[in-house]
Write a protein that holds these residues in place. Sequence first.
Motif, PDB file in Angstrom:
ATOM      1  N   GLU A 289      25.097  50.036  18.663  1.00 16.25           N
ATOM      2  CA  GLU A 289      23.837  50.729  18.890  1.00 16.25           C
ATOM      3  C   GLU A 289      23.961  51.613  20.115  1.00 16.25           C
ATOM      4  OE1 GLU A 289      20.128  48.829  18.738  1.00 16.25           O
ATOM      5  OE2 GLU A 289      20.657  47.402  17.176  1.00 16.25           O
ATOM      6  N   CYS A 290      23.696  52.904  19.930  1.00 18.18           N
ATOM      7  CA  CYS A 290      23.688  53.859  21.041  1.00 18.18           C
ATOM      8  C   CYS A 290      25.022  53.845  21.786  1.00 18.18           C
ATOM      9  CB  CYS A 290      22.528  53.575  21.990  1.00 18.18           C
ATOM     10  SG  CYS A 290      20.911  53.663  21.199  1.00 18.18           S
ATOM     11  N   LYS A 292      28.156  55.761  23.308  1.00 20.52           N
ATOM     12  CA  LYS A 292      28.495  57.085  23.822  1.00 20.52           C
ATOM     13  C   LYS A 292      30.006  57.191  23.945  1.00 20.52           C
ATOM     14  CE  LYS A 292      27.722  60.315  27.643  1.00 20.52           C
ATOM     15  NZ  LYS A 292      27.030  60.533  28.939  1.00 20.52           N
ATOM     16  N   ARG A 313      23.727  52.300  14.698  1.00 20.14           N
ATOM     17  CA  ARG A 313      22.523  53.031  15.112  1.00 20.14           C
ATOM     18  C   ARG A 313      22.848  53.946  16.287  1.00 20.14           C
ATOM     19  NH1 ARG A 313      18.270  51.976  18.933  1.00 20.14           N
ATOM     20  NH2 ARG A 313      16.338  53.035  18.308  1.00 20.14           N
ATOM     21  N   ARG A 314      22.782  55.204  16.082  1.00 23.02           N
ATOM     22  CA  ARG A 314      22.879  56.264  17.073  1.00 23.02           C
ATOM     23  C   ARG A 314      24.210  56.312  17.810  1.00 23.02           C
ATOM     24  NH1 ARG A 314      17.016  57.005  19.968  1.00 23.02           N
ATOM     25  NH2 ARG A 314      15.966  57.828  18.142  1.00 23.02           N
ATOM     26  N   SER A 316      26.526  59.242  20.357  1.00 22.85           N
ATOM     27  CA  SER A 316      26.479  60.499  21.093  1.00 22.85           C
ATOM     28  C   SER A 316      27.844  60.767  21.708  1.00 22.85           C
ATOM     29  CB  SER A 316      25.403  60.460  22.193  1.00 22.85           C
ATOM     30  OG  SER A 316      25.709  59.461  23.147  1.00 22.85           O
ATOM     31  N   ARG A 323      28.972  65.106  15.534  1.00 24.43           N
ATOM     32  CA  ARG A 323      29.572  63.787  15.364  1.00 24.43           C
ATOM     33  C   ARG A 323      29.882  63.525  13.891  1.00 24.43           C
ATOM     34  NH1 ARG A 323      32.369  60.470  17.476  1.00 24.43           N
ATOM     35  NH2 ARG A 323      31.140  60.451  19.358  1.00 24.43           N
ATOM     36  N   LEU A 339      20.354  55.972  10.873  1.00 22.06           N
ATOM     37  CA  LEU A 339      21.067  57.221  11.084  1.00 22.06           C
ATOM     38  C   LEU A 339      20.087  58.337  11.435  1.00 22.06           C
ATOM     39  CD1 LEU A 339      23.472  56.914   8.044  1.00 22.06           C
ATOM     40  CD2 LEU A 339      23.919  56.297  10.408  1.00 22.06           C
ATOM     41  N   TYR A 340      20.274  58.905  12.613  1.00 19.53           N
ATOM     42  CA  TYR A 340      19.459  60.022  13.082  1.00 19.53           C
ATOM     43  C   TYR A 340      20.424  61.183  13.334  1.00 19.53           C
ATOM     44  CZ  TYR A 340      16.204  56.217  13.831  1.00 19.53           C
ATOM     45  OH  TYR A 340      15.410  55.109  13.648  1.00 19.53           O
ATOM     46  N   ASN A 341      20.344  62.221  12.522  1.00 21.46           N
ATOM     47  CA  ASN A 341      21.396  63.232  12.571  1.00 21.46           C
ATOM     48  C   ASN A 341      21.118  64.335  13.580  1.00 21.46           C
ATOM     49  OD1 ASN A 341      19.355  64.469  11.210  1.00 21.46           O
ATOM     50  ND2 ASN A 341      20.468  64.790   9.312  1.00 21.46           N
ATOM     51  N   ASP A 342      20.595  63.965  14.734  1.00 23.52           N
ATOM     52  CA  ASP A 342      20.528  64.922  15.827  1.00 23.52           C
ATOM     53  C   ASP A 342      21.935  65.200  16.356  1.00 23.52           C
ATOM     54  OD1 ASP A 342      19.506  62.547  18.415  1.00 23.52           O
ATOM     55  OD2 ASP A 342      20.669  62.302  16.596  1.00 23.52           O
ATOM     56  N   TYR A 362      16.972  56.437   7.540  1.00 23.49           N
ATOM     57  CA  TYR A 362      17.552  57.783   7.621  1.00 23.49           C
ATOM     58  C   TYR A 362      16.461  58.774   7.990  1.00 23.49           C
ATOM     59  CZ  TYR A 362      20.170  61.981   6.336  1.00 23.49           C
ATOM     60  OH  TYR A 362      20.803  63.190   6.365  1.00 23.49           O
TER      61      TYR A 362
END
Length: 562
Positions: A289-290, A292, A313-314, A316, A323, A339-342, A362
């Motif tokens: 999760e998150c 980096k 989850r996420r 960066s 990514r 999934l957050y496609n930022d 999603y």
Amino acid sequence: MASEDKLKNTADTHVDRLSVLGDDLLLHILGFLELKGAVGTSALSRRWRYLWTRLTSLHLDDCSFVHSDADWTMAETMNPEFGDLVESVLRQCEDHLPFLKKFRLSCNSPNDLMFVEWWMEAVTGPQVESFEVDFRWGNCMYHPCERIFAMEKLRVLKLNDWYKMVVPPSACFPRLEVLELWRVHVLLEDCPQFIAWLRAVIGPEIEKLYLKLKVMKAMEPEVIDLGEAVRSARKLQVLKLCNGIQLGVDAPICLPCLKVLALYFVSGFGSTLRSIISSSPVLESLVIECFKTLGDATTLYIESPSLKNVKLRRFSVEHHASRRIVLNAPSLVRMKVLLYNDMVTEYDIHELPCLESGYIDYCGRSQRLASLIMILNRISNATSLHLTDSTFQSIMLCYLHQLQLPVLHNLTHLTTEVSLIDWETVCTLLACTPNLVTLVFEKSPGPEPLEVLRENIWKPVPECLYSRIEVIEIKGLGSGVTSVQKDLLMHVLDVASCLKKMILHCAIDQDTIGGLLHSSNESVPTHGEHAMLANLEELLAWPRSSSNCEVELLSYVDDTFN
């Protein structure tokens, strides 16, 4: 003669076989009980009266001293009698405390912290092998005494919610197998010494490592690099890291015994994470999760032939580049992806032939809906699927953009977490699940009501709805059903010929439910929610296409605004 044998057999059945066991075995059995249960055995007989005072394992939990039927308000969890009771117990066990091997303290109340220093001094003896203290209180202001770090035989150390963690320079646990420091605060000036100690105790004997640390008085989060320390932990089976931890070794790390890996808000090189995952031959559970990624790599590889459970989850990267995630886990059984496609623009998910259940959250832009279609294609083997509200909205966009949804032939259980149900999209989704048996609608988080739109209610009903589906469950209905919800549910009852049960979760009390089920209006309110309850009563009496169908009402507590 027969009567004598009968009496003998009766007497044998009443023999106290437990009390004839040796003291060592009885003490071993008592060691599995919480303190309250162990002390309670003193009422059994003279033999048991002081037996518990010789325990080599003590478990003190203030929750066990609160009545089970009490309301869990803050005042009641602050149990003022718990400290006095524990002090009394420790004094009665004083002669045997030097032989203590296991100590566990679970404490809610900050009122008890005045006793903690004495407790720690009393139980940190030379024979202690397992030491666990969990304050379960977010603002605990107690820091550990130095005697904790002098227990050379320690194999298990768990400290949760501790403040000002100060480690003596000479502290060392050569036999340590389990280390859990969760929500532990370290002052900035003590950080270098603490990090050095942490790297020293994460040695070849460590099997389980849980770390969630916070460096205090730092303008920016202090990074604690454990890459080299983890490399030497060849017996490590469970690794959970959270907040400010970094796996900063850009080189292969092999953990041959690792079964569980969980990383929360952790940073590291993508190559390091890839080597840990791919070089752990028995890895079964993965949570990221998150995460980096350090460096220039923009592809995260998750490749494991043994992986069975995964939650993602996420992600960066340092330079805000795009990514790409590659998931190759042929043995995967359960998958949960948020999934957050930022950042993520591409998901490369290989075939998942063993997948049984999936959870998809999603949130994507309309121009990236192809990724969602690809994910649904890859989980087509699953028998159980949970779609969040954002995923359902994305499926609605797929329908509007005329994108073809995959057919999920194996799916028998579908849960949709929604705030607003568009009946046409539901029909489109059901048309892709020809073998569905159970359909569940869950209320999504937030204050939005679970509502059903009337539009296109005349649309042809999917074949599975009237020929396959046996259970429909709707959660989060509030205080009854609205007119729109009632009309649609009646429509479902009209056509669902194989339906065996419709389960409705309403935020109404059991007395009201009882009154509705028995056609009594005595418990129905006369104002406010009367109309919704009247709709519900009409629904319960509505004729059903399936003669075996039951409509079941269940009560829940609506805590939306709590």
